[in-house]
Design an enzyme around this catalytic site. Structure first.
Site, PDB file in Angstrom:
ATOM      1  N   ASN A 132       0.804  -1.222   0.000  1.00  0.00           N
ATOM      2  CA  ASN A 132       0.000   0.000   0.000  1.00  0.00           C
ATOM      3  C   ASN A 132       0.839   1.276   0.000  1.00  0.00           C
ATOM      4  OD1 ASN A 132       0.259  -1.504   2.573  1.00  0.00           O
ATOM      5  ND2 ASN A 132      -0.317   0.456   3.462  1.00  0.00           N
ATOM      6  N   ALA A 170     -13.850  -2.651  -0.322  1.00  0.00           N
ATOM      7  CA  ALA A 170     -14.528  -1.917  -1.403  1.00  0.00           C
ATOM      8  C   ALA A 170     -13.947  -0.520  -1.633  1.00  0.00           C
ATOM      9  CB  ALA A 170     -16.026  -1.807  -1.087  1.00  0.00           C
ATOM     10  N   HIS A 171     -13.461   0.113  -0.537  1.00  0.00           N
ATOM     11  CA  HIS A 171     -13.149   1.548  -0.683  1.00  0.00           C
ATOM     12  C   HIS A 171     -11.843   1.850  -1.403  1.00  0.00           C
ATOM     13  CE1 HIS A 171     -10.248   2.475   2.718  1.00  0.00           C
ATOM     14  NE2 HIS A 171     -10.664   1.280   3.104  1.00  0.00           N
ATOM     15  N   CYS A 230      -3.050   5.086   7.903  1.00  0.00           N
ATOM     16  CA  CYS A 230      -3.142   4.784   9.336  1.00  0.00           C
ATOM     17  C   CYS A 230      -1.905   5.259  10.080  1.00  0.00           C
ATOM     18  CB  CYS A 230      -3.359   3.283   9.553  1.00  0.00           C
ATOM     19  SG  CYS A 230      -2.241   2.263   8.618  1.00  0.00           S
TER      20      CYS A 230
END
Ligand code: PLP
Length: 397
Positions: free
Chosen positions: A156, A205-206, A331
């Site tokens: 990510n 999903a996001h 995060c």
């Protein structure tokens, strides 16, 4: 062109208007509880959920029965890892060892850490300077006590694509279950759970233009049949693996987002990798002292991660008024610590502190990329002239 420009699509993506349109009827018209099979409201909701299961399954070459809905990938990662470990313990099966790697998302790392506190053993196979796991090193980490391997499909922060197919193959050879956090890869690069021998796979999903707070875990049904201890007890929904009334509008959104990704993936990847390459060339050709983080060959088309000598990522972001990028995972963006992902690549603290992640997405344009190049070049040059502003933590330099 409208400001601000959003180029942080690894953190989240806007909902595609076509996804929103598909979801809307399930809030007010077809609002039934998908478990209420005694009336039409419930049956229609259940039919929508089953359609979404098929849409997701098609994208990853699974059987719809193998899709378990969750609240997102944090839950999917937890369910996969703790679910396998707790099932082994519950059934007194031999084995208590898990293999993963240090650049995983915190949802995987923290789940492993919790299991370590409970007496499980975890091996973290190091990554190379390109961010990639070496399958041979992973193979040597396996033992007869290994019950699970968890390696993400795409990172990510730096977007690197792990050798999932090779890892799947060797897990199968050793009869060890293989989980992959494929949040950043699904819908962006082809993922096939059969060809890749994946037994458990996390999706959300996001990150693919769907809503927040809904995800899925792929759980293999056959060869082998994967059994999980649930994290949430209740009404026995989702074959007992995840109790709780289903989020029907969210699930419809996830299904639609998968369907659109499947239709548009090839064209979108071509377009976004061209934009990403243009961004990279634009910055590198106009600035000295810029380093690319992670493998360029094995990388998501949407991702660029750069470190700028003498400029802290956070200082740079402050100067990039009107451009939303990040200095790492969302995060972590509340904390001022440097990227643990980059540190795991051995980049050193300076490069880890000075990184910026660009995450391109479906709605970015060439005009926006040109604007971002100009702003980044201008901001880096400006900050290098005034080191007192460029370094927020000079003691670490
Ligand atoms: N795994 C990866 C690789 C991610 O990028 C994210 C999102 O930040 C997650 C897991 C967590 O997903 P969610 O936000 O759906 O809980």
């Amino acid at each position: 062109m409208k400001l601000p420009i959003y180029m942080d699509n690894h953190a989240t993506t806007p909902v595609d208007p076509r996804v929103l349109e598909a979801m809307l009827p399930y809030f007010t018209q077809t609002f039934g509880n998908a478990a209420s099979r005694t009336h039409a409201f419930g049956r229609e909701a259940a039919a929508a959920v089953e359609r979404a299961r098929r849409q997701i399954a098609r994208l990853i070459n699974a059987d719809p029965k193998e899709i378990v809905f969750t609240s997102g990938a944090t839950e999917s990662d937890n369910l996969a890892i703790k679910g396998v470990a707790w099932m082994y313990r519950q059934e007194c099966k031999p084995g208590n060892h898990i293999v993963t790697q240090p650049t995983e998302h915190k949802a995987v790392l923290d789940s492993c850490e919790r299991l370590e506190k409970e007496g499980f053993e975890v091996t973290y196979v190091p990554v190379g300077t390109d961010g990639l796991v070496n399958p041979d090193e992973l193979r040597s980490a396996l033992s007869e006590r290994t019950i699970l391997v968890s390696v993400m499909a795409a990172n990510n922060e730096i977007g690197v694509l792990q050798p999932i197919r090779e890892i799947g193959e060797l897990c199968r050879e050793h009869s060890v279950l293989f989980h992959s956090d494929a949040v950043q890869a699904v819908g962006k690069v082809p993922i096939d759970v059969q060809a890749m021998n994946i037994d458990l796979m996390s999706i959300t999903a996001h990150k693919i233009y769907g809503p927040k707070g809904v995800g899925a875990l792929y759980v293999r049904h056959k060869k082998p049949e994967v059994r999980l201890a649930p994290l949430i007890d209740g009404g026995g929904h989702e074959l007992g693996m995840r109790s709780g009334t289903l989020n029907v509008p969210g699930i419809v959104g996830l299904g639609k987002a998968c369907e659109l990704s499947m239709q548009e993936m090839a064209e979108e990847s071509r377009r976004l990798s061209a934009l990403r390459d243009c961004l990279k060339h634009g910055i590198l050709s106009r600035l000295e002292g810029v380093h690319l983080n992670g493998s360029m060959e094995r990388r998501l088309p949407q991702n660029l991660n750069l470190s700028f000598d003498g400029v802290e990522g956070e200082a740079l972001m402050t100067c990039l008024d009107g451009v939303a990028v990040s200095s790492g995972a969302a995060c972590r963006s509340m904390a001022s610590e440097s990227s643990y992902v980059l540190r795991a690549l051995g980049t050193g603290e300076d490069r880890a502190q000075s990184s910026i992640r660009f995450g391109l997405g479906r709605f970015n344009t060439q005009e926006e990329v040109d604007y971002v190049i100009d702003r980044v070049v201008e901001a880096v040059k400006g900050l290098r002239e005034f080191p007192e502003f460029a370094l927020l933590h000079p003691e670490q330099q």
